[in-house]
Scaffold this motif. Structure first.
Motif, short mmCIF file in Angstrom:
data_model
loop_
_atom_site.label_atom_id
_atom_site.label_comp_id
_atom_site.label_asym_id
_atom_site.label_seq_id
_atom_site.Cartn_x
_atom_site.Cartn_y
_atom_site.Cartn_z
N LEU A 200 32.86 27.77 41.77
CA LEU A 200 33.18 28.73 42.60
C LEU A 200 33.71 30.09 41.98
O LEU A 200 33.48 31.24 42.12
N TRP A 201 34.44 29.61 40.58
CA TRP A 201 34.94 30.73 39.90
C TRP A 201 33.93 31.48 39.16
O TRP A 201 33.10 31.12 38.30
N GLY A 202 33.64 32.78 39.54
CA GLY A 202 32.62 33.59 38.98
C GLY A 202 33.20 34.81 38.35
O GLY A 202 32.33 35.52 37.51
N GLU A 203 34.44 35.23 38.01
CA GLU A 203 34.85 36.40 37.52
C GLU A 203 36.26 36.14 37.01
O GLU A 203 37.24 35.62 37.78
N VAL A 204 36.75 36.82 35.81
CA VAL A 204 37.94 36.75 35.59
C VAL A 204 38.56 38.44 35.01
O VAL A 204 37.46 38.81 34.27
N THR A 205 39.75 38.84 35.26
CA THR A 205 40.24 40.00 34.86
C THR A 205 40.44 40.14 33.42
O THR A 205 40.95 39.15 32.76
N VAL A 206 40.08 41.09 32.49
CA VAL A 206 40.68 41.55 31.25
C VAL A 206 41.97 42.17 31.20
O VAL A 206 42.02 43.13 31.81
N SER A 207 42.99 41.33 31.03
CA SER A 207 44.41 41.79 31.09
C SER A 207 45.17 41.96 30.00
O SER A 207 46.63 42.23 29.88
N GLY A 208 44.61 41.47 28.73
CA GLY A 208 45.53 41.37 27.54
C GLY A 208 46.31 42.53 27.01
O GLY A 208 47.30 42.38 26.26
N THR A 209 45.84 43.48 27.39
CA THR A 209 46.61 44.89 26.98
C THR A 209 47.33 45.69 27.96
O THR A 209 47.46 46.81 27.85
N CYS A 210 47.76 45.19 28.91
CA CYS A 210 48.36 45.74 30.17
C CYS A 210 49.87 45.87 29.98
O CYS A 210 50.42 44.97 29.17
N THR A 211 50.55 46.66 30.68
CA THR A 211 51.83 46.74 30.72
C THR A 211 52.69 46.23 32.07
O THR A 211 52.96 45.14 32.09
N VAL A 212 52.36 47.03 33.22
CA VAL A 212 52.84 46.52 34.44
C VAL A 212 51.84 46.26 35.29
O VAL A 212 52.02 45.20 36.17
N PHE A 213 50.70 46.94 35.49
CA PHE A 213 49.70 46.67 36.21
C PHE A 213 48.46 46.16 35.57
O PHE A 213 48.57 46.30 34.35
N ALA A 214 47.70 45.45 36.22
CA ALA A 214 46.57 44.77 35.61
C ALA A 214 45.36 45.85 35.46
O ALA A 214 44.13 45.56 35.76
N GLU A 215 45.85 46.99 34.70
CA GLU A 215 45.08 48.34 34.63
C GLU A 215 45.36 48.81 33.10
O GLU A 215 46.34 49.58 32.98
N PRO A 216 44.54 48.37 32.19
CA PRO A 216 44.66 48.59 30.76
C PRO A 216 44.59 50.06 30.30
O PRO A 216 45.08 50.16 29.01
N CYS A 217 44.24 50.84 31.05
CA CYS A 217 44.21 52.09 30.71
C CYS A 217 45.52 52.98 31.14
O CYS A 217 45.50 54.39 30.95
N VAL A 218 46.12 52.51 32.03
CA VAL A 218 47.45 53.07 32.60
C VAL A 218 48.55 52.33 31.93
O VAL A 218 48.89 51.08 32.14
N LYS A 219 49.58 53.13 31.11
CA LYS A 219 50.34 52.26 30.31
C LYS A 219 51.91 53.16 30.56
O LYS A 219 52.84 52.87 29.94
N GLN A 220 52.11 54.03 31.62
CA GLN A 220 53.34 54.49 32.01
C GLN A 220 53.90 55.44 30.87
O GLN A 220 54.96 55.45 30.67
#
Length: 406
Positions: A200-220
């Motif tokens: 059932l597992w079909g997808e995993v998010t890329v989160s290794g360079t995040c800060t607050v949210f799982a959005e690596p382009c947003v760093k506050q």
């Protein structure tokens, strides 16, 4: 969050003829999309498949990858606790959050028993509800384990999220540090092993360079104190970008060989400029998207986690002008057969912008998206997504997903 404008591109129409400009990197790698048209769905005027196209397909394999397990597609919610009895049949799945801290509390350790139990419970619930695929939202950043936060010289403390109602302060990693990136990379095979035997597992998010949210382009980085900390620890825009490219490549090496896709949540790229101020560069976002596409092929999903849309004069429009270039690139990518997906803004933000959850989900379906994560409280929205509308949206999202499996 306000966005506006929309662009419609018909599948099978050459992008240049449709007035869509793609970057050279994407154009060189774009797959061919079939123009075969089964029975039309009157709600959208597009093809409807005879069967669920996300199940058991051997999607356009990236080099060395196994046949894809299938797309996570349709109307989703962001957490299994939001799968309520009254609305479960209108959904096609949910996203299971998992923090790195709970998954690997000890350095080099196996996946923890609580994490394994959470993954099993998610699979059990999905089967109970008849859902065919699951997405795992891996959360790093401030939700990394303490031992990982200590790498790179220790965490950057009291990192401020300026968008909170009251300032929220976090301890975040030096995400570009080599030892931190190495630890994240070393953790992924253990996670992959835990997902391997559950189809059932079909997808995993890329989160290794995040800060607050799982959005690596947003760093506050708009907060002066955050910028000072980062610069004091050796931040450079080049190192920041290279770190994200590193974890994208590691995700591909880890998950694609077992048929699991990886998604990156994109926003206009934030960085600290030579002036010491924060700037944004949407062109870098497009370049990162193209890097993911080149690296992962069909196994790399483009995502955005803050979409809001409304109807104006009967036309769907997204409500944030500064995101339009990024959205145009996603739309043109979808028209060329690349998977894109979205999470909506919160229901309060959607309503404040004059939108609805239904309009936002419809925007995704009309622009080639394969899935949309609905906000908490979507069932009570003014223009509710009823059973019939949910069925129409789920069919169109499945059609869009089928176009990415060539």
């Amino acid at each position: 969050m306000n966005r506006r404008g929309f662009l419609t591109v018909a599948a099978g129409v050459p992008l240049a003829a449709a007035g869509v400009v793609t970057s050279p990197a994407f154009a060189a790698a774009a797959p061919t999309v079939s123009t075969a048209t089964p029975a039309a769905d009157p709600a959208f005027g597009t093809a409807t498949p005879a069967a669920d196209p996300t199940f058991g397909t051997a999607a356009g394999a990236a080099s060395g990858a196994a046949p894809m397990r299938g797309r996570v597609t349709g109307l989703l919610v962001r957490d299994p606790v939001l799968v309520r009895d009254a609305s479960a049949a209108r959904l096609r799945g949910f996203v299971q959050p998992l923090t790195w801290a709970e998954a690997q509390p000890e350095p080099g350790g196996d996946l923890s028993s609580p994490a394994l139990a959470k993954l099993q419970a998610a699979a059990d619930l999905a089967r109970q509800r008849g859902y065919s695929r699951l997405k795992l939202r891996l959360l790093a950043g401030w939700q990394s384990p303490g031992w990982a936060l200590a790498l790179g010289g220790g965490p950057m403390c009291k990192w401020e999220d300026p968008d909170a109602v009251e300032p929220d302060l976090y301890d975040v990693p030096v995400w570009w540090a080599e030892d931190f990136l190495a630890a994240y990379s070393a953790f992924l095979p253990g996670l992959a092993a835990a997902l391997e035997d559950e189809p059932l597992w079909g997808e995993v998010t890329v989160s290794g360079t995040c800060t607050v949210f799982a959005e690596p382009c947003v760093k506050q980085l708009g907060v002066a104190a955050n910028r000072k900390q980062a610069l004091d620890r050796g931040y450079t825009a080049a190192a920041d970008r290279a770190a994200l490219e590193t974890v994208i490549a590691v995700h591909h090496d880890t998950f694609s060989p077992m048929g699991i896709t990886s998604s990156v949540a994109y926003n206009p790229w934030q960085f600290i400029a030579a002036s010491g101020r924060m700037e944004t560069d949407p062109a870098v976002t497009v370049q990162l998207m193209d890097y993911q596409r080149t690296t992962m092929g069909a196994f790399g999903v483009w995502e955005n986690n803050s979409l809001i849309a409304r109807r104006t004069g009967g036309v769907l429009e997204q409500t944030r002008p500064d995101y339009q270039g990024m959205y145009d690139h996603m739309i043109s990518g979808a028209a060329a057969g690349h998977p894109i997906q979205f999470q909506t803004g919160t229901l309060a933000k959607i309503q404040a912008a004059g939108g609805t959850a239904e309009a936002t989900a419809s925007w995704v379906a009309e622009h080639g998206g394969i899935s949309v994560e609905l906000p908490r409280g979507w069932e009570q929205d003014t223009d509710a997504i009823g059973v019939n509308r949910a069925d129409q949206l789920n069919r169109q999202l499945a059609v869009n997903a089928a176009a990415t499996l060539s």
